[in-house]
Design a protein around this motif. Structure first.
Motif, PDB file in Angstrom:
ATOM      1  N   SER A  16      52.212 -25.351   0.083  1.00  0.00           N
ATOM      2  CA  SER A  16      53.331 -23.934  -1.498  1.00  0.00           C
ATOM      3  C   SER A  16      54.043 -23.178   0.593  1.00  0.00           C
ATOM      4  O   SER A  16      53.596 -22.914   1.768  1.00  0.00           O
ATOM      5  CB  SER A  16      52.382 -23.720  -1.747  1.00  0.00           C
ATOM      6  N   PHE A  17      55.067 -22.991  -0.022  1.00  0.00           N
ATOM      7  CA  PHE A  17      56.124 -22.018   1.911  1.00  0.00           C
ATOM      8  C   PHE A  17      56.069 -20.604   1.034  1.00  0.00           C
ATOM      9  O   PHE A  17      57.213 -20.467   0.097  1.00  0.00           O
ATOM     10  CB  PHE A  17      56.713 -23.073   2.356  1.00  0.00           C
ATOM     11  N   VAL A  18      56.076 -19.959   1.458  1.00  0.00           N
ATOM     12  CA  VAL A  18      56.587 -18.669   1.288  1.00  0.00           C
ATOM     13  C   VAL A  18      58.398 -18.454   1.595  1.00  0.00           C
ATOM     14  O   VAL A  18      59.029 -19.070   2.760  1.00  0.00           O
ATOM     15  CB  VAL A  18      56.011 -17.217   1.679  1.00  0.00           C
ATOM     16  N   VAL A  19      59.108 -18.355   0.309  1.00  0.00           N
ATOM     17  CA  VAL A  19      60.700 -18.059   0.243  1.00  0.00           C
ATOM     18  C   VAL A  19      61.044 -16.515   0.651  1.00  0.00           C
ATOM     19  O   VAL A  19      61.718 -16.521   1.126  1.00  0.00           O
ATOM     20  CB  VAL A  19      61.123 -18.817  -1.359  1.00  0.00           C
ATOM     21  N   ARG A  20      60.686 -15.481  -0.168  1.00  0.00           N
ATOM     22  CA  ARG A  20      60.871 -14.999  -0.416  1.00  0.00           C
ATOM     23  C   ARG A  20      59.152 -13.376  -0.036  1.00  0.00           C
ATOM     24  O   ARG A  20      58.747 -13.909  -0.731  1.00  0.00           O
ATOM     25  CB  ARG A  20      61.689 -13.995  -1.340  1.00  0.00           C
ATOM     26  N   VAL A  21      59.407 -12.340   0.543  1.00  0.00           N
ATOM     27  CA  VAL A  21      58.580 -11.421   0.466  1.00  0.00           C
ATOM     28  C   VAL A  21      59.330 -10.418  -1.081  1.00  0.00           C
ATOM     29  O   VAL A  21      60.262  -9.737  -1.543  1.00  0.00           O
ATOM     30  CB  VAL A  21      58.477 -10.395   1.456  1.00  0.00           C
ATOM     31  N   PRO A  22      58.808 -10.052  -2.315  1.00  0.00           N
ATOM     32  CA  PRO A  22      57.903 -10.039  -3.243  1.00  0.00           C
ATOM     33  C   PRO A  22      58.645  -8.121  -2.918  1.00  0.00           C
ATOM     34  O   PRO A  22      58.262  -7.613  -2.046  1.00  0.00           O
ATOM     35  CB  PRO A  22      57.238 -10.183  -4.426  1.00  0.00           C
ATOM     36  N   GLU A  23      59.125  -7.291  -4.336  1.00  0.00           N
ATOM     37  CA  GLU A  23      59.615  -5.884  -3.882  1.00  0.00           C
ATOM     38  C   GLU A  23      57.911  -5.640  -4.347  1.00  0.00           C
ATOM     39  O   GLU A  23      56.952  -6.413  -4.624  1.00  0.00           O
ATOM     40  CB  GLU A  23      60.314  -5.714  -4.748  1.00  0.00           C
ATOM     41  N   SER A  24      57.912  -4.228  -3.763  1.00  0.00           N
ATOM     42  CA  SER A  24      56.672  -3.621  -3.599  1.00  0.00           C
ATOM     43  C   SER A  24      56.248  -3.349  -5.753  1.00  0.00           C
ATOM     44  O   SER A  24      57.345  -3.278  -5.946  1.00  0.00           O
ATOM     45  CB  SER A  24      56.445  -1.625  -3.231  1.00  0.00           C
ATOM     46  N   GLY A  25      55.516  -3.289  -5.388  1.00  0.00           N
ATOM     47  CA  GLY A  25      54.791  -2.831  -7.139  1.00  0.00           C
ATOM     48  C   GLY A  25      54.652  -4.311  -7.792  1.00  0.00           C
ATOM     49  O   GLY A  25      54.836  -5.711  -7.124  1.00  0.00           O
ATOM     50  N   THR A  26      53.824  -4.612  -8.960  1.00  0.00           N
ATOM     51  CA  THR A  26      53.486  -5.687  -9.588  1.00  0.00           C
ATOM     52  C   THR A  26      54.928  -6.677 -10.388  1.00  0.00           C
ATOM     53  O   THR A  26      55.356  -5.412 -11.512  1.00  0.00           O
ATOM     54  CB  THR A  26      52.464  -5.782 -10.031  1.00  0.00           C
ATOM     55  N   MET A  27      54.803  -7.339 -10.571  1.00  0.00           N
ATOM     56  CA  MET A  27      55.865  -7.873 -11.201  1.00  0.00           C
ATOM     57  C   MET A  27      55.270  -8.987 -12.107  1.00  0.00           C
ATOM     58  O   MET A  27      54.986  -9.653 -11.910  1.00  0.00           O
ATOM     59  CB  MET A  27      56.741  -8.618 -10.606  1.00  0.00           C
ATOM     60  N   ARG A  28      55.290  -9.003 -13.616  1.00  0.00           N
ATOM     61  CA  ARG A  28      54.823  -9.789 -14.783  1.00  0.00           C
ATOM     62  C   ARG A  28      55.939 -10.636 -14.933  1.00  0.00           C
ATOM     63  O   ARG A  28      56.934 -10.266 -14.559  1.00  0.00           O
ATOM     64  CB  ARG A  28      54.863  -8.345 -16.233  1.00  0.00           C
ATOM     65  N   LEU A  29      55.207 -12.069 -15.465  1.00  0.00           N
ATOM     66  CA  LEU A  29      55.767 -12.737 -15.412  1.00  0.00           C
ATOM     67  C   LEU A  29      55.598 -12.926 -17.209  1.00  0.00           C
ATOM     68  O   LEU A  29      54.676 -13.376 -17.578  1.00  0.00           O
ATOM     69  CB  LEU A  29      55.091 -14.114 -15.060  1.00  0.00           C
ATOM     70  N   LEU A  30      56.608 -13.099 -18.280  1.00  0.00           N
ATOM     71  CA  LEU A  30      57.113 -13.198 -19.227  1.00  0.00           C
ATOM     72  C   LEU A  30      57.114 -14.772 -19.680  1.00  0.00           C
ATOM     73  O   LEU A  30      58.362 -14.913 -19.158  1.00  0.00           O
ATOM     74  CB  LEU A  30      58.067 -11.809 -20.424  1.00  0.00           C
ATOM     75  N   LEU A  31      56.924 -15.289 -20.972  1.00  0.00           N
ATOM     76  CA  LEU A  31      57.778 -16.436 -21.271  1.00  0.00           C
ATOM     77  C   LEU A  31      58.990 -15.537 -22.130  1.00  0.00           C
ATOM     78  O   LEU A  31      58.143 -15.230 -23.278  1.00  0.00           O
ATOM     79  CB  LEU A  31      56.278 -16.891 -21.609  1.00  0.00           C
ATOM     80  N   PHE A  32      60.036 -16.779 -22.498  1.00  0.00           N
ATOM     81  CA  PHE A  32      60.877 -16.517 -23.781  1.00  0.00           C
ATOM     82  C   PHE A  32      60.235 -18.085 -24.755  1.00  0.00           C
ATOM     83  O   PHE A  32      60.742 -18.939 -24.166  1.00  0.00           O
ATOM     84  CB  PHE A  32      62.452 -16.073 -23.111  1.00  0.00           C
ATOM     85  N   LEU A  33      60.195 -18.808 -25.116  1.00  0.00           N
ATOM     86  CA  LEU A  33      59.253 -18.896 -26.356  1.00  0.00           C
ATOM     87  C   LEU A  33      60.358 -19.501 -27.384  1.00  0.00           C
ATOM     88  O   LEU A  33      60.401 -18.953 -28.340  1.00  0.00           O
ATOM     89  CB  LEU A  33      57.805 -19.208 -27.132  1.00  0.00           C
ATOM     90  N   LEU A  34      61.176 -20.317 -27.396  1.00  0.00           N
ATOM     91  CA  LEU A  34      61.807 -20.810 -28.730  1.00  0.00           C
ATOM     92  C   LEU A  34      61.753 -22.192 -29.021  1.00  0.00           C
ATOM     93  O   LEU A  34      61.260 -22.811 -28.592  1.00  0.00           O
ATOM     94  CB  LEU A  34      63.725 -20.921 -27.759  1.00  0.00           C
ATOM     95  N   CYS A  35      61.065 -21.863 -30.673  1.00  0.00           N
ATOM     96  CA  CYS A  35      60.761 -22.976 -31.326  1.00  0.00           C
ATOM     97  C   CYS A  35      61.454 -23.175 -32.278  1.00  0.00           C
ATOM     98  O   CYS A  35      62.742 -22.876 -32.968  1.00  0.00           O
ATOM     99  CB  CYS A  35      59.729 -22.107 -32.405  1.00  0.00           C
ATOM    100  N   ASN A  36      61.779 -24.552 -31.781  1.00  0.00           N
ATOM    101  CA  ASN A  36      62.156 -25.247 -33.210  1.00  0.00           C
ATOM    102  C   ASN A  36      64.143 -24.856 -33.277  1.00  0.00           C
ATOM    103  O   ASN A  36      64.605 -25.150 -34.127  1.00  0.00           O
ATOM    104  CB  ASN A  36      61.646 -24.874 -34.955  1.00  0.00           C
ATOM    105  N   ARG A  37      64.401 -24.748 -32.251  1.00  0.00           N
ATOM    106  CA  ARG A  37      66.666 -24.505 -32.045  1.00  0.00           C
ATOM    107  C   ARG A  37      66.264 -24.938 -30.693  1.00  0.00           C
ATOM    108  O   ARG A  37      65.858 -24.660 -29.703  1.00  0.00           O
ATOM    109  CB  ARG A  37      66.385 -23.161 -32.219  1.00  0.00           C
ATOM    110  N   SER A  38      67.294 -24.866 -30.739  1.00  0.00           N
ATOM    111  CA  SER A  38      68.044 -25.523 -29.162  1.00  0.00           C
ATOM    112  C   SER A  38      68.979 -23.854 -28.563  1.00  0.00           C
ATOM    113  O   SER A  38      68.897 -22.685 -29.255  1.00  0.00           O
ATOM    114  CB  SER A  38      69.350 -26.095 -29.641  1.00  0.00           C
ATOM    115  N   ARG A  39      68.787 -23.559 -26.885  1.00  0.00           N
ATOM    116  CA  ARG A  39      69.111 -22.761 -26.365  1.00  0.00           C
ATOM    117  C   ARG A  39      70.634 -22.880 -26.488  1.00  0.00           C
ATOM    118  O   ARG A  39      71.347 -21.977 -26.281  1.00  0.00           O
ATOM    119  CB  ARG A  39      68.365 -23.179 -24.672  1.00  0.00           C
ATOM    120  N   LEU A  40      71.381 -23.438 -26.740  1.00  0.00           N
ATOM    121  CA  LEU A  40      72.522 -23.998 -27.464  1.00  0.00           C
ATOM    122  C   LEU A  40      72.948 -22.812 -28.373  1.00  0.00           C
ATOM    123  O   LEU A  40      74.289 -22.139 -28.278  1.00  0.00           O
ATOM    124  CB  LEU A  40      73.303 -25.228 -27.349  1.00  0.00           C
TER     125      LEU A  40
END
Length: 363
Positions: free
Chosen positions: A75-99
Motif C-alpha cells: 500500500s502506497f500513500v497518494v495524498r495527505v488527508p485534511e486535518s481532523g477526522t474524516m468519517r467514512l459513511l456507507l450509502f446502502l441501496l436495497c433492492n433498487r437500481s442506482r439508475l
C-alpha cells in the motif's frame, strides 16, 4: 512506525481505530506521499489485530483516496488527508437500481451533505436475490455509519441492527412494517401526498377516480392508498374497490396494461391518481392505445416529480417530495447520532405541482 496503537478499552471498532492511526501517521509525515505503508503482517503484529481488521482499515483508506494498493507490492500513500477526522459513511441501496431516478437523487443529496460534514461516502447496492448481502457489505467495510434506502427488507434491516453501527433510513419505510421509535428515519409524508392528489381531482369535480399503486404490502403504497381513501371519505364519495388496481412492478411498461384493463372494465372513470410518475407515464401510453389522450380522456395526477414529468404532453400534475432533502436529512441524523443526540423520526411535507394533466369534470 508510530508508537500509538489500538486501545481495546474504547467502544470504537478496531478497524476504525487502526484507520485513524494510519491517517494520523500520514498527516504527521511519518509516511509521506509516495511512500509505502507497513505491510499487512507488520500491522497485524504491531497492533495485535486480525487480518480482517487490517484489510478493512486499508480498504477505507483506499475508498477515501488516501492510499492505493498494488497487488504483490503493498500500500502506497497518494495524498495527505485534511486535518481532523474524516468519517467514512456507507450509502446502502436495497433492492433498487442506482439508475432509478428517485434513489439517484437521494444519493445526490446524501453525497452533498456528507461532503459538507467533512465525511466520505461510499456506495453499495444489494440486489433483490442477494440474501445476506447487507450483512456482508457491513462486515466488509470499515464504515462508521450507514444511510440505508430503497426497498428495505427484513434481512437488510436485521443486518443494520446487528452491525451496532449508527444508521438512518432515508425514505422512512421498511418493506412491510413501521420501524421502532428508536430508529432514525427521514421520509416524506406518503399519506398526505395521497390525500393531496385525490383532493385535487375531487376539487376539479371528479368522483369516479381510479388509483394504481404497487403491492400494498409495501408501506409507502399502503399509506398513499390510505390518503386516497381518506380524501374520498371526507368528500362524501363512496370508496369503490373496483377502481383500485395494483401493479406487480415499478415501471411504466408494467402499468400500461393494468391501467388499460381498468379503463376497459370501468369506462366511467374520469380521473386517475397514479401512485408514481412511472405509473402516470403508463397511463399516458394506455390512453393512446385506446385512442384517447389526457387530460380530456382522463385527468391524471402522478407522484414524485421525476425529471420526465414536465416533459410529457401535457405536462404531468404531480406530487413533489423533497427527494434530495431525504438524503441530506439522513446524513444529518447520522451526525446527530455521532454527537450522542437522541434519535428522531422526521416526516417531510410534500406539495402538489399543478401542470396540465387535470381538467374540470364535465358531466
Amino acid at each position: 512506525m508510530s508508537r500509538r496503537t489500538i486501545d481495546r478499552s474504547l467502544p470504537t471498532h478496531l478497524h476504525v481505530q487502526l484507520r485513524e492511526l494510519l491517517t494520523d501517521g500520514i498527516r504527521r509525515g511519518e509516511w509521506p506521499v509516495g511512500s509505502q505503508l507497513p505491510s499487512i503482517r507488520e500491522l497485524i503484529d504491531t497492533h495485535e489485530v486480525s487480518l480482517p481488521v487490517v484489510r478493512m482499515a486499508l480498504d477505507a483508506l483506499v475508498e477515501t483516496g488516501i492510499i492505493r494498493t498494488e497487488h504483490g507490492r503493498g500500500s502506497f500513500v497518494v495524498r495527505v488527508p485534511e486535518s481532523g477526522t474524516m468519517r467514512l459513511l456507507l450509502f446502502l441501496l436495497c433492492n433498487r437500481s442506482r439508475l432509478d431516478p428517485f434513489f439517484s437523487r437521494v444519493l445526490s443529496g446524501a453525497e452533498r451533505a456528507a461532503s459538507d460534514a467533512g465525511c466520505a461516502l461510499v456506495y453499495r447496492q444489494i440486489e433483490p436475490d442477494d440474501v445476506g448481502g447487507a450483512a456482508r457489505q457491513l462486515s466488509a467495510l470499515a464504515v462508521e455509519g450507514v444511510v440505508c434506502t430503497g426497498d428495505i427488507d427484513d434481512d437488510s434491516y436485521r443486518a443494520l441492527v446487528d452491525s451496532e453501527l449508527p444508521f438512518a433510513l432515508a425514505g422512512g419505510l421498511l418493506r412491510q412494517h413501521p420501524a421502532p421509535p428508536e430508529v432514525r428515519i427521514i421520509g416524506n409524508d406518503n399519506f398526505q401526498g395521497g390525500r393531496l392528489a385525490t383532493d385535487h381531482l375531487l376539487a376539479a369535480g371528479h368522483r369516479r377516480i381510479g388509483l394504481i399503486t404497487g403491492p400494498v404490502v409495501s408501506r409507502h403504497w399502503k399509506l398513499r392508498r390510505l390518503g386516497y381513501e381518506a380524501a374520498l371519505r371526507e368528500a362524501g364519495v363512496p370508496f369503490d374497490p373496483a377502481l383500485v388496481v395494483e401493479c406487480p412492478s415499478d415501471s411504466a411498461d408494467a402499468a400500461e396494461p393494468v391501467i388499460a384493463r381498468l379503463l376497459s372494465k370501468q369506462p366511467d372513470v374520469t380521473a386517475l391518481f397514479a401512485g408514481n410518475d412511472r405509473y402516470a407515464l403508463g397511463a399516458y401510453r394506455a390512453l393512446r392505445s385506446l385512442g384517447r389522450r389526457p387530460p380530456l380522456g382522463l385527468s391524471i395526477v402522478g407522484y414524485d416529480d421525476l425529471d420526465f414529468a414536465e416533459t410529457l404532453e401535457p405536462p404531468l400534475t404531480t406530487i413533489q417530495p423533497d427527494i434530495e432533502g431525504i438524503g441530506e436529512g439522513a446524513v444529518g441524523l447520522l451526525m446527530e447520532a455521532f454527537a450522542g443526540q437522541p434519535s428522531r423520526q422526521v416526516l417531510r411535507r410534500v406539495r402538489l405541482l399543478e401542470r396540465g394533466s387535470v381538467v374540470p369534470f364535465i358531466g
